[in-house]
Design a protein around this motif. Structure first.
Motif, mmCIF file in Angstrom:
data_model
loop_
_atom_site.group_PDB
_atom_site.id
_atom_site.type_symbol
_atom_site.label_atom_id
_atom_site.label_comp_id
_atom_site.label_asym_id
_atom_site.label_seq_id
_atom_site.Cartn_x
_atom_site.Cartn_y
_atom_site.Cartn_z
ATOM 1 N N ASP A 106 -69.614 -57.520 70.207
ATOM 2 C CA ASP A 106 -69.443 -56.830 68.940
ATOM 3 C C ASP A 106 -67.989 -56.420 68.730
ATOM 4 O O ASP A 106 -67.434 -56.589 67.639
ATOM 5 C CB ASP A 106 -70.347 -55.594 68.899
ATOM 6 N N VAL A 107 -67.367 -55.901 69.772
ATOM 7 C CA VAL A 107 -65.973 -55.471 69.680
ATOM 8 C C VAL A 107 -65.061 -56.677 69.457
ATOM 9 O O VAL A 107 -64.024 -56.577 68.794
ATOM 10 C CB VAL A 107 -65.570 -54.699 70.942
ATOM 11 N N ALA A 108 -65.460 -57.843 69.968
ATOM 12 C CA ALA A 108 -64.642 -59.053 69.837
ATOM 13 C C ALA A 108 -64.731 -59.675 68.448
ATOM 14 O O ALA A 108 -63.891 -60.506 68.087
ATOM 15 C CB ALA A 108 -65.079 -60.087 70.878
ATOM 16 N N PHE A 109 -65.720 -59.274 67.661
ATOM 17 C CA PHE A 109 -65.988 -59.941 66.383
ATOM 18 C C PHE A 109 -64.775 -59.913 65.447
ATOM 19 O O PHE A 109 -64.394 -60.935 64.869
ATOM 20 C CB PHE A 109 -67.201 -59.301 65.703
ATOM 21 N N GLY A 110 -64.159 -58.747 65.288
ATOM 22 C CA GLY A 110 -63.021 -58.630 64.379
ATOM 23 C C GLY A 110 -61.839 -59.495 64.788
ATOM 24 O O GLY A 110 -61.327 -60.289 63.982
ATOM 25 N N PRO A 117 -56.140 -65.516 69.857
ATOM 26 C CA PRO A 117 -56.476 -66.379 70.998
ATOM 27 C C PRO A 117 -57.454 -65.702 71.963
ATOM 28 O O PRO A 117 -57.464 -64.474 72.095
ATOM 29 C CB PRO A 117 -55.121 -66.616 71.680
ATOM 30 N N HIS A 118 -58.249 -66.532 72.653
ATOM 31 C CA HIS A 118 -59.338 -66.014 73.486
ATOM 32 C C HIS A 118 -58.848 -65.025 74.539
ATOM 33 O O HIS A 118 -59.446 -63.943 74.705
ATOM 34 C CB HIS A 118 -60.064 -67.179 74.178
ATOM 35 N N ASP A 119 -57.810 -65.368 75.265
ATOM 36 C CA ASP A 119 -57.325 -64.469 76.321
ATOM 37 C C ASP A 119 -56.891 -63.123 75.765
ATOM 38 O O ASP A 119 -57.105 -62.077 76.382
ATOM 39 C CB ASP A 119 -56.165 -65.117 77.082
ATOM 40 N N GLU A 120 -56.289 -63.159 74.573
ATOM 41 C CA GLU A 120 -55.861 -61.917 73.932
ATOM 42 C C GLU A 120 -57.067 -61.107 73.478
ATOM 43 O O GLU A 120 -57.074 -59.876 73.563
ATOM 44 C CB GLU A 120 -54.949 -62.238 72.748
ATOM 45 N N ILE A 121 -58.121 -61.792 73.011
ATOM 46 C CA ILE A 121 -59.344 -61.100 72.604
ATOM 47 C C ILE A 121 -59.950 -60.365 73.799
ATOM 48 O O ILE A 121 -60.343 -59.193 73.695
ATOM 49 C CB ILE A 121 -60.371 -62.077 72.005
ATOM 50 N N VAL A 122 -60.018 -61.038 74.940
ATOM 51 C CA VAL A 122 -60.578 -60.419 76.151
ATOM 52 C C VAL A 122 -59.816 -59.142 76.487
ATOM 53 O O VAL A 122 -60.405 -58.100 76.800
ATOM 54 C CB VAL A 122 -60.533 -61.411 77.332
ATOM 55 N N ARG A 123 -58.491 -59.214 76.407
ATOM 56 C CA ARG A 123 -57.672 -58.044 76.724
ATOM 57 C C ARG A 123 -57.897 -56.923 75.707
ATOM 58 O O ARG A 123 -58.039 -55.752 76.066
ATOM 59 C CB ARG A 123 -56.188 -58.431 76.743
ATOM 60 N N ALA A 160 -59.774 -52.907 68.217
ATOM 61 C CA ALA A 160 -59.461 -54.236 68.743
ATOM 62 C C ALA A 160 -58.701 -55.087 67.735
ATOM 63 O O ALA A 160 -58.073 -56.091 68.103
ATOM 64 C CB ALA A 160 -60.744 -54.954 69.171
ATOM 65 N N MET A 161 -58.718 -54.687 66.479
ATOM 66 C CA MET A 161 -57.966 -55.406 65.449
ATOM 67 C C MET A 161 -56.545 -54.856 65.309
ATOM 68 O O MET A 161 -55.779 -55.294 64.460
ATOM 69 C CB MET A 161 -58.711 -55.320 64.121
ATOM 70 N N HIS A 162 -56.218 -53.885 66.161
ATOM 71 C CA HIS A 162 -54.876 -53.277 66.201
ATOM 72 C C HIS A 162 -54.463 -52.673 64.860
ATOM 73 O O HIS A 162 -53.408 -53.001 64.317
ATOM 74 C CB HIS A 162 -53.830 -54.281 66.691
ATOM 75 N N PRO A 163 -55.274 -51.753 64.313
ATOM 76 C CA PRO A 163 -54.903 -51.118 63.047
ATOM 77 C C PRO A 163 -53.838 -50.046 63.261
ATOM 78 O O PRO A 163 -53.690 -49.498 64.355
ATOM 79 C CB PRO A 163 -56.213 -50.473 62.603
#
Length: 279
Positions: A106-110, A117-123, A160-163
């Motif tokens: 859920d957190v990765a969705f945005g 990129p995937h690795d950045e999403i994981v972080r 996670a979207m860095h607002p």
């Protein structure tokens, strides 16, 4: 960097189908919010506070005037996603915001929708869950969480979207007192330790007093704009706007009426305890 992150310039808004000017949900709003501020917006039902919030995220666009978010005009359709990445929105019911079967998904969705990129999403997912103190629940199903935990996951999804700014529209309205405390602690942490601008729509005065600044709305206008201590000393104005004053302020007034030398601008339990110890 611009000093202000949100600007309302002569903003009025009428809901579609409402042509009478008296039906304006927002009426000539002018206000600026600075980077890193924690601003609470309060007002009776129908005062325009949720309409105000939805303009920041470009869910609504002004009928007249302009809303500028970090230099971007919300009327510019080409800037829509950049605006929504800059000013994330958290709503009242967390169940309406959680769409995946696992918390970390859920957190990765945005970020996934932003093409990160995937690795950045994981972080980002890991960091966001850490910030809201939910990392240990990364592999849980959202429906297994409490209301407060769900809302913190919803906040993590925005983080996670860095607002630069998070707008929260009555995020604790459906929570019990424990859940409200959890969410408010998260909001304060994000603002004070991470420097994220927070705009909190709330009907809980005990939440509003934690802000740097309070906007009081009534009938589509901002009728007060000041620090909490100055707002809540205007007791008659607050009550005329259909609002309550904080419980500790009410207690301070009652104690003063009974002859105790208590400051009139007490807002919190901690301030009351300190004042009583000095008697």
């Amino acid at each position: 960097m611009r000093d202000t992150i949100v600007e309302f310039n002569d903003v009025s808004f009428i809901y579609p189908g409402e042509e009478d000017k008296s039906a304006e949900a927002l009426d000539n709003i002018n206000v600026s919010i600075r980077h890193g501020e924690f601003v609470a917006v309060i007002g009776r039902n129908g005062s325009g506070k949720s309409t105000f919030a939805r303009h920041i995220n470009a869910l609504f666009k002004p009928s007249r005037g302009d809303v500028i978010v970090d230099g971007m005009n919300t009327k510019d359709d080409q800037m829509l996603w950049a605006i929504r990445q800059t000013a994330g929105m958290v709503f009242q019911n967390p169940d309406n915001q959680l769409i995946a079967t696992i918390v970390e998904e859920d957190v990765a969705f945005g970020p996934e929708n932003l093409g990160v990129p995937h690795d950045e999403i994981v972080r980002r997912v890991h960091d966001a869950l850490e910030l809201v103190d939910m990392a240990e629940y990364a592999h849980f199903a959202p429906h297994m969480l409490s209301g407060g935990q769900k809302q913190r996951v919803a906040i993590a999804g925005i983080i996670a979207m860095h607002p630069k700014c998070i707008v929260l529209d009555e995020p604790t309205a459906m929570l019990d007192p424990t859940g409200r405390q959890e969410v408010m602690a998260t909001i304060k942490h994000l603002n004070e330790d991470e420097g994220i601008t927070v705009i909190l729509i709330t009907h809980f005065m005990e939440e509003a007093v934690q802000a740097d600044r309070i906007l009081v709305m009534d009938y589509g206008h901002i009728i007060m704009d000041d620090v909490p201590k100055k707002i809540f000393t205007r007791i008659n104005d607050i009550k005329q706007a259909g609002l309550d004053i904080p419980a500790m302020t009410e207690l301070a007034i009652n104690l003063r009426d009974h002859g105790l030398n208590i400051p009139p601008d007490i807002l919190t339990v901690e301030e009351m305890a300190e004042a009583l110890c000095l008697l």
